[in-house]
Design a protein around this motif. Structure first.
Motif, PDB file in Angstrom:
ATOM      1  N   VAL B 134      20.748  63.964 -77.047  1.00  0.00           N
ATOM      2  CA  VAL B 134      21.986  64.689 -77.336  1.00  0.00           C
ATOM      3  C   VAL B 134      21.684  66.181 -77.200  1.00  0.00           C
ATOM      4  O   VAL B 134      20.689  66.661 -77.739  1.00  0.00           O
ATOM      5  CB  VAL B 134      22.496  64.405 -78.764  1.00  0.00           C
ATOM      6  CG1 VAL B 134      23.795  65.155 -79.025  1.00  0.00           C
ATOM      7  CG2 VAL B 134      22.685  62.914 -78.982  1.00  0.00           C
ATOM      8  N   PHE B 135      22.527  66.882 -76.463  1.00  0.00           N
ATOM      9  CA  PHE B 135      22.306  68.308 -76.198  1.00  0.00           C
ATOM     10  C   PHE B 135      23.545  69.085 -76.650  1.00  0.00           C
ATOM     11  O   PHE B 135      24.575  69.053 -75.998  1.00  0.00           O
ATOM     12  CB  PHE B 135      22.067  68.488 -74.691  1.00  0.00           C
ATOM     13  CG  PHE B 135      21.493  69.827 -74.282  1.00  0.00           C
ATOM     14  CD1 PHE B 135      21.524  70.936 -75.109  1.00  0.00           C
ATOM     15  CD2 PHE B 135      20.912  69.975 -73.031  1.00  0.00           C
ATOM     16  CE1 PHE B 135      21.001  72.155 -74.719  1.00  0.00           C
ATOM     17  CE2 PHE B 135      20.383  71.198 -72.616  1.00  0.00           C
ATOM     18  CZ  PHE B 135      20.428  72.283 -73.466  1.00  0.00           C
ATOM     19  N   PHE B 136      23.419  69.747 -77.809  1.00  0.00           N
ATOM     20  CA  PHE B 136      24.514  70.603 -78.281  1.00  0.00           C
ATOM     21  C   PHE B 136      24.371  71.958 -77.604  1.00  0.00           C
ATOM     22  O   PHE B 136      23.303  72.562 -77.636  1.00  0.00           O
ATOM     23  CB  PHE B 136      24.444  70.778 -79.802  1.00  0.00           C
ATOM     24  CG  PHE B 136      24.709  69.515 -80.550  1.00  0.00           C
ATOM     25  CD1 PHE B 136      26.001  69.074 -80.777  1.00  0.00           C
ATOM     26  CD2 PHE B 136      23.655  68.740 -81.030  1.00  0.00           C
ATOM     27  CE1 PHE B 136      26.253  67.898 -81.467  1.00  0.00           C
ATOM     28  CE2 PHE B 136      23.893  67.561 -81.721  1.00  0.00           C
ATOM     29  CZ  PHE B 136      25.194  67.135 -81.934  1.00  0.00           C
ATOM     30  N   GLU B 137      25.458  72.426 -77.017  1.00  0.00           N
ATOM     31  CA  GLU B 137      25.378  73.668 -76.237  1.00  0.00           C
ATOM     32  C   GLU B 137      26.469  74.653 -76.634  1.00  0.00           C
ATOM     33  O   GLU B 137      27.525  74.257 -77.121  1.00  0.00           O
ATOM     34  CB  GLU B 137      25.616  73.335 -74.753  1.00  0.00           C
ATOM     35  CG  GLU B 137      24.405  72.857 -74.022  1.00  0.00           C
ATOM     36  CD  GLU B 137      24.620  73.002 -72.522  1.00  0.00           C
ATOM     37  OE1 GLU B 137      23.954  73.849 -71.929  1.00  0.00           O
ATOM     38  OE2 GLU B 137      25.471  72.277 -71.965  1.00  0.00           O
ATOM     39  N   THR B 138      26.218  75.912 -76.330  1.00  0.00           N
ATOM     40  CA  THR B 138      27.250  76.961 -76.426  1.00  0.00           C
ATOM     41  C   THR B 138      27.814  77.078 -77.833  1.00  0.00           C
ATOM     42  O   THR B 138      28.956  77.463 -78.025  1.00  0.00           O
ATOM     43  CB  THR B 138      28.400  76.699 -75.431  1.00  0.00           C
ATOM     44  OG1 THR B 138      27.873  76.089 -74.259  1.00  0.00           O
ATOM     45  CG2 THR B 138      29.078  77.991 -75.028  1.00  0.00           C
ATOM     46  N   MET B 139      27.014  76.732 -78.837  1.00  0.00           N
ATOM     47  CA  MET B 139      27.526  76.794 -80.198  1.00  0.00           C
ATOM     48  C   MET B 139      27.422  78.234 -80.713  1.00  0.00           C
ATOM     49  O   MET B 139      26.442  78.922 -80.431  1.00  0.00           O
ATOM     50  CB  MET B 139      26.710  75.879 -81.118  1.00  0.00           C
ATOM     51  CG  MET B 139      26.599  74.438 -80.636  1.00  0.00           C
ATOM     52  SD  MET B 139      28.176  73.570 -80.488  1.00  0.00           S
ATOM     53  CE  MET B 139      28.454  73.042 -82.126  1.00  0.00           C
ATOM     54  N   SER B 140      28.442  78.677 -81.447  1.00  0.00           N
ATOM     55  CA  SER B 140      28.301  79.988 -82.074  1.00  0.00           C
ATOM     56  C   SER B 140      28.382  79.909 -83.587  1.00  0.00           C
ATOM     57  O   SER B 140      28.145  80.885 -84.273  1.00  0.00           O
ATOM     58  CB  SER B 140      29.307  80.992 -81.522  1.00  0.00           C
ATOM     59  OG  SER B 140      30.600  80.504 -81.616  1.00  0.00           O
ATOM     60  N   ASP B 141      28.720  78.729 -84.114  1.00  0.00           N
ATOM     61  CA  ASP B 141      28.764  78.561 -85.565  1.00  0.00           C
ATOM     62  C   ASP B 141      27.615  77.640 -85.994  1.00  0.00           C
ATOM     63  O   ASP B 141      27.604  76.458 -85.655  1.00  0.00           O
ATOM     64  CB  ASP B 141      30.114  77.953 -85.960  1.00  0.00           C
ATOM     65  CG  ASP B 141      30.252  77.799 -87.472  1.00  0.00           C
ATOM     66  OD1 ASP B 141      29.291  78.127 -88.203  1.00  0.00           O
ATOM     67  OD2 ASP B 141      31.320  77.358 -87.922  1.00  0.00           O
ATOM     68  N   LEU B 142      26.688  78.198 -86.731  1.00  0.00           N
ATOM     69  CA  LEU B 142      25.523  77.419 -87.172  1.00  0.00           C
ATOM     70  C   LEU B 142      25.952  76.244 -88.046  1.00  0.00           C
ATOM     71  O   LEU B 142      25.323  75.184 -88.033  1.00  0.00           O
ATOM     72  CB  LEU B 142      24.567  78.339 -87.950  1.00  0.00           C
ATOM     73  CG  LEU B 142      23.217  77.767 -88.340  1.00  0.00           C
ATOM     74  CD1 LEU B 142      22.406  77.360 -87.121  1.00  0.00           C
ATOM     75  CD2 LEU B 142      22.424  78.781 -89.171  1.00  0.00           C
ATOM     76  N   TYR B 143      27.036  76.432 -88.780  1.00  0.00           N
ATOM     77  CA  TYR B 143      27.505  75.387 -89.696  1.00  0.00           C
ATOM     78  C   TYR B 143      28.075  74.203 -88.908  1.00  0.00           C
ATOM     79  O   TYR B 143      27.795  73.045 -89.217  1.00  0.00           O
ATOM     80  CB  TYR B 143      28.574  75.986 -90.610  1.00  0.00           C
ATOM     81  CG  TYR B 143      28.781  75.254 -91.914  1.00  0.00           C
ATOM     82  CD1 TYR B 143      27.705  74.757 -92.645  1.00  0.00           C
ATOM     83  CD2 TYR B 143      30.057  75.099 -92.446  1.00  0.00           C
ATOM     84  CE1 TYR B 143      27.905  74.103 -93.855  1.00  0.00           C
ATOM     85  CE2 TYR B 143      30.265  74.462 -93.662  1.00  0.00           C
ATOM     86  CZ  TYR B 143      29.187  73.958 -94.355  1.00  0.00           C
ATOM     87  OH  TYR B 143      29.383  73.328 -95.562  1.00  0.00           O
ATOM     88  N   GLU B 144      28.836  74.516 -87.875  1.00  0.00           N
ATOM     89  CA  GLU B 144      29.370  73.462 -87.008  1.00  0.00           C
ATOM     90  C   GLU B 144      28.202  72.718 -86.345  1.00  0.00           C
ATOM     91  O   GLU B 144      28.192  71.487 -86.259  1.00  0.00           O
ATOM     92  CB  GLU B 144      30.281  74.091 -85.937  1.00  0.00           C
ATOM     93  CG  GLU B 144      30.881  73.091 -84.974  1.00  0.00           C
ATOM     94  CD  GLU B 144      31.741  73.757 -83.898  1.00  0.00           C
ATOM     95  OE1 GLU B 144      31.970  74.980 -83.982  1.00  0.00           O
ATOM     96  OE2 GLU B 144      32.188  73.037 -82.991  1.00  0.00           O
ATOM     97  N   LEU B 145      27.216  73.484 -85.916  1.00  0.00           N
ATOM     98  CA  LEU B 145      26.054  72.874 -85.263  1.00  0.00           C
ATOM     99  C   LEU B 145      25.290  71.979 -86.239  1.00  0.00           C
ATOM    100  O   LEU B 145      24.810  70.903 -85.877  1.00  0.00           O
ATOM    101  CB  LEU B 145      25.144  73.980 -84.705  1.00  0.00           C
ATOM    102  CG  LEU B 145      23.891  73.554 -83.947  1.00  0.00           C
ATOM    103  CD1 LEU B 145      24.197  72.514 -82.887  1.00  0.00           C
ATOM    104  CD2 LEU B 145      23.238  74.772 -83.296  1.00  0.00           C
ATOM    105  N   LYS B 146      25.222  72.416 -87.494  1.00  0.00           N
ATOM    106  CA  LYS B 146      24.557  71.582 -88.503  1.00  0.00           C
ATOM    107  C   LYS B 146      25.279  70.247 -88.645  1.00  0.00           C
ATOM    108  O   LYS B 146      24.635  69.195 -88.730  1.00  0.00           O
ATOM    109  CB  LYS B 146      24.532  72.313 -89.854  1.00  0.00           C
ATOM    110  CG  LYS B 146      23.994  71.456 -90.994  1.00  0.00           C
ATOM    111  CD  LYS B 146      23.858  72.247 -92.295  1.00  0.00           C
ATOM    112  CE  LYS B 146      23.411  71.298 -93.419  1.00  0.00           C
ATOM    113  NZ  LYS B 146      23.125  72.009 -94.659  1.00  0.00           N
TER     114      LYS B 146
END
Lengths: 222, 780
Positions: B134-146
């Protein structure tokens, strides 16, 4: 052309606060100074713009976006191009405002007005840059969704066309409101000949009925 | 990773647009309708050298796909399968996952749990379809990424890569810093992390360098093709220039390279040429560590103060706030401690009869919405600890474990899973050992257990426990000795709650400060204390000068230069009246004058003949335009101090609390602009009403439910935008349909009296002052 926040227009902030007369209370004026300094330090102004040809049917070339309403049509009369722009103070300004609300609501009210004036300043600065960049063409004033009869809902389409989420971090809530809150989208007409502003003043404003500035005999100048 | 660079792919969306995808349409739909065109893009990248392709699923979440006719699972399955078929053996396929497209609360309205749910749907579909990672990309919110990383790790067995989008300032749009990303994602156990989008390779290189100092994980680098031309949105960097600019990454610890917006197979071919003969540099170990929120990292390279005030123990007002769910009060405690110089905030919400896990999550989020200080989750209940660790944005500390095996086995796995640091108390089922040696032995045991769970030594902090010196005088020296031993022999950071030392003594501050100073000298670096006590913070500031941590005494000088300025407070005038005090917004004076009045008059007389009339005079001046909103609020805030004095007096003689009535307030569903509602709340509260504030973006049924539950006679609704007024109308209709007998007042920038009546409201409130008038009309 880097987006900049250079300062805030005191008169504009005072108008947002509902302060009438030309001499604001000293404590309010001092607070505005304080919040201007805080915003200059905290805010991370960002802006994105793109220039489009205006198609005969009012659509922006290469997109499916067509600004709706009589007022924007009139505003763009004589223009063959349109600049679509969006600007924001960034998430930090929202955080500062939220934080100030739990500390001191009276100060939060002043900060809110200062931040409103600040995002206008970012837009003004960008527009001055655009005028230089696009010279010798002439630019109209800014026109935003929600002015006159242009529906606020079109803010969402403008954000999508400009890809604001990726470019400047401005997103939309499910209800179509922009986040961060201190963000602005606007259209600016571009023409090769100078032209009369077609804004039409207060009467075309959506806020006409309950505008405190107008009732007090003033105008916000748009 | 491996001994070779993993070559990733370049942009997908723009390639599909070049193949005829209309701008504005979801690219993922082509997985179902035009799979061959998508597969062709994958093949072009593989031909150019890509060894790990990202599936065409960036926006395949239920929010972005709404209305397109396909479910996320359908388009993800199609996207993974077509990619696997297109790339053939030897090339891996990553499930590509981008941002949801909506901001999480508090900036937006999406909850962490909803975000988790959206990601869970995607990652399970991706694993089922055969994705390799799984590759999460282009995230700018660390909380969303968490939320995404947790969803992937808890629901799949796939490796997880995560990459965020930064500006040249070193922050994402939402303020996440590189260290915060490194600490948080590293703690959550991602397999690789890095950067994509927003900037070109040159601009990203300094960030890569910074990241390598904060993490030992492999680093991913997928820049844009330089910066776009603002007028057209097009990129002008050439493939060769791009690849050249990428070359320095080989020496910086990057393990996977590719491109983002504006890059094409030509770019990837050029990158492949540059990297194919290189091997990834052997990196030196990351040398920086700490705890963090998304926006602020605290390194433990000196004394760091943990603020202790978010804790109900022995604090009536705080207990009341917890029981009433009054987050504003708690948030104000957070802001106050940050302003006073705290570096980390301890959060304790343990109160009998309260759902501690739920409250922990709620309070952690409330605190983080107004403060960017890292958080310490303070509970002995594993469920509350986990709720706090899930809710926190950043890398937290858990306070605490002790030497008991059962406790260690319950809490340490949680610390490992969420990447938290942990405080170990030097006690066990036999109590607190009376000697320093006894406590040291437990510290060793705790460290061993932590290491056994895979928690690194640097993340174990030991609390040698302060005992009250007035009760056990010999113990102060043992505590200090234990701190020194743990520091010197184990090399661990130490925590100590210092305030407890002086309990039961007069002039406590002297003892507290003296003990603190000695403990700092013994090696204490994480004192837990009340930062609002200036003398205590002064001692910390002085210590930081003496230890050399405060270079050139700069912070010390600044602290006391600022203190001198604020000393100029004018003495209150002897003949001041309550009227004047309230009108001028003078809180302390209002409280004092109310106290004085209460000595001579009954409580209700004070309220009705002094406080309310004083507020009315202010209100009249506001309506005449002589004073303005900030001053009205200041006056109301001052009056609140008067009401508080009255409440205390009544409480002292055991009487009924005074309230002029209850009012429910809400900013309607879909609207996030709540400052107007908050102003009204402050004014109404300060006029003596009890306000049940439901917050913003409130569903109609929540308003109805609260109105009935609290049996209120007045509901206030706020909506700022034209687009959210329909939600206001819907809420009013729902209230009427419920049959609950109450009046509704509405307000907001776009409303008018006429409009308010048209949507069925009873009252239109022009401003906060008028809302108080309406409240008086309805509730008296």
């Amino acid at each position: 052309m880097e987006p900049r926040l250079t300062g805030i227009d005191r008169q504009e902030a005072l108008r947002y606060l509902g302060v009438r007369g030309d001499r604001p209370p000293a404590d309010v004026a001092a607070s505005l100074d304080k919040w201007e300094a805080a915003l200059l330090k905290t805010a991370r102004p960002r802006a994105v713009w793109r220039l489009f040809d205006l198609m005969p049917d009012g659509t922006l070339a290469g997109t499916t976006f067509r600004p709706a309403g009589e007022d924007i049509r009139r505003h763009l009369t004589g223009c063959d191009r349109v600049v679509l722009m969006a600007a924001t103070l960034g998430a930090e300004a929202d955080v500062l405002l939220r934080r100030t609300q739990v500390e001191d609501m009276a100060q939060a009210v002043i900060l809110d007005a200062a931040a409103g004036a600040a995002v206008e300043n970012v837009c003004d600065d960008l527009c001055a840059g655009l005028a230089a960049e696009l010279a010798p063409a002439f630019l109209t004033g800014r026109f935003s969704p929600g002015y006159g009869d242009m529906p606020l809902e079109q803010q969402g389409e403008m954000c999508r066309v400009l890809d604001t989420a990726r470019r400047i971090g401005v997103g939309l809530t499910p209800g179509g409101l922009m986040t961060p809150m201190k963000s602005v989208t606007a259209l600016i007409g571009v023409s090769d000949t100078p032209r009369e502003e077609g804004g039409g003043g207060c009467k075309n404003c959506a806020q006409y009925e309950n505008c405190g500035i107008r009732k007090a005999g003033g105008s916000c100048g748009r | 990773m491996e001994d070779k660079f993993i070559i990733l792919d370049g942009a997908m969306g723009t390639m599909l647009q070049a193949a005829g995808l209309p701008v504005g349409q979801s690219p993922e739909v082509w997985n179902a309708t035009d799979p061959e065109k998508v597969a062709a893009v994958h093949r072009q990248y593989v031909d150019a050298g890509t060894r790990l392709v990202c599936s065409n699923t960036f926006g395949a979440n239920r929010h972005k796909l709404a209305g397109c006719g396909y479910s996320p699972a359908e388009l993800i399955a199609a996207g993974i399968q077509l990619a696997k078929k297109a790339v053939g053996p030897g090339v891996k396929v990553a499930l590509d996952v981008g941002p949801i497209g909506q901001l999480l609360a508090p900036l937006g309205t999406l909850s962490f749990e909803e975000a988790y749910d959206i990601f869970q749907e995607m990652v399970t579909a991706g694993e089922a379809a055969g994705a390799d990672l799984v590759f999460f990309e282009t995230m700018s919110d660390l909380y969303e990424l968490k939320a995404g990383v947790l969803a992937a790790k808890e629901n799949t067995r796939l490796p997880v890569w995560a990459s965020m989008t930064f500006e040249a300032s070193g922050r994402t749009f939402l303020g996440t810093t590189v260290p915060a990303m490194a600490l948080t994602l590293g703690g959550l156990g991602v397999d690789a992390m890095g950067f994509n989008c927003s900037l070109g390779p040159e601009e990203l290189m300094p960030l890569v360098e910074e990241l390598a100092r904060w993490t030992d994980k492999p680093i991913i680098l997928k820049p844009n093709a330089g910066l776009p031309d603002p007028a057209t949105g097009k990129y002008h960097t050439t493939a060769i220039d791009f690849a050249k600019a990428m070359a320095p990454a080989a020496e910086l610890g990057v393990g996977a390279v590719g491109g983002c917006c504006g890059t094409t197979p030509d770019f990837i071919r050029a990158v492949t040429d540059v990297f194919k003969d290189k091997t990834p540099a052997v990196r030196s170990k990351a040398d920086r560590r700490g705890v963090c929120s998304a926006a602020r990292t605290v390194e433990l390279d000196g004394v760091r103060v943990i603020g202790e005030r978010i804790n109900p123990t022995g604090k009536k007002r705080f207990q009341q706030a917890l029981r009433e769910g009054d987050m504003d009060y708690i948030m104000a405690r957070a802001v106050e401690q940050q302003d006073a110089g705290a570096d980390i905030l301890d959060v304790n919400v343990g109160l009998p009869g309260l759902d501690e896990p739920a409250m922990m999550a709620k309070v952690v989020r409330a605190v983080q919405s107004v403060s960017d200080l890292p958080v310490q989750i303070d509970s002995s209940d594993p469920a509350a600890v986990e709720a706090g660790l899930r809710a926190v944005n950043g890398r937290a500390i858990v306070n605490s474990v002790n030497g008991e095996r059962a406790v260690l086995d319950a809490i340490l796995p949680l610390c490992k899973k969420y990447g938290a640091a942990v405080v170990g108390l030097t006690m066990d089922k036999n109590g607190i050992p009376p000697t320093a040696e006894g406590r040291f032995a437990i510290a060793e045991r705790i460290l061993d257990a932590a290491l056994g769970y895979g928690i690194p030594k640097e993340d174990v902090y030991i609390d040698c426990l302060t005992l009250t010196v007035s009760a056990q005088q010999d113990q102060a020296a043992e505590t200090l000795k234990a701190v020194r031993m743990v520091r010197e022999k184990l090399g661990l950071h130490t925590v100590l709650g210092v305030s407890n030392i002086s309990f039961g003594l007069p002039a406590r501050e002297h003892v507290t400060v003296s003990f603190l100073t000695q403990a700092l000298a013994a090696g204490l670096d994480l004192p837990i204390l009340n930062p609002n006590q200036a003398a205590v913070m002064d001692a910390v500031a002085a210590y930081q000068v003496l230890s050399g941590e405060d270079k050139d005494s700069a912070a010390y000088i600044e602290r006391f230069a600022a203190a001198q300025e604020t000393k100029m407070v004018s003495a209150p005038e002897a003949d001041m009246t309550l009227d004047t005090a309230i009108a001028k917004g003078m809180k302390a004076e209002t409280a004092a004058l109310t106290e004085k009045a209460l000595d001579a008059m009954g409580e209700m007389d004070v309220v009705n003949t002094l406080l309310i009339p004083a507020l009315d005079k202010v209100g009249d001046r506001y309506e005449r335009g002589e004073i303005f909103l900030p001053q009205l609020i200041n006056a109301a805030n001052a009056a609140c101090e008067g009401f508080e004095a009255v409440k205390k007096r009544i409480a002292r003689r055991g009487g009924e609390a005074v309230s002029r009535g209850k009012i429910v307030l809400a900013t309607v569903q879909g609207d996030i602009h709540d400052i107007g509602k908050n102003i009204v709340r402050v004014v109404l509260e300060n006029y003596g009403y009890t306000v049940i504030d439901l917050g913003r973006d409130v569903a109609p049924e929540t308003v109805v439910e609260a109105a009935i539950r609290e049996d209120v006679r007045l509901v206030g609704l706020s909506a700022l935008m034209t687009t959210t007024v329909p939600a206001m109308e819907k809420t009013i209709r729902a209230l009427r349909a419920s049959g609950h007998d109450c009046k509704v007042m509405v307000g907001g920038a776009v409303l008018t009296e006429e409009y308010a009546m048209a949507i069925g409201a009873d009252y239109y409130s022009r401003d906060a002052k008028q809302s108080a008038d309406i409240a008086r009309l309805v509730l008296g």
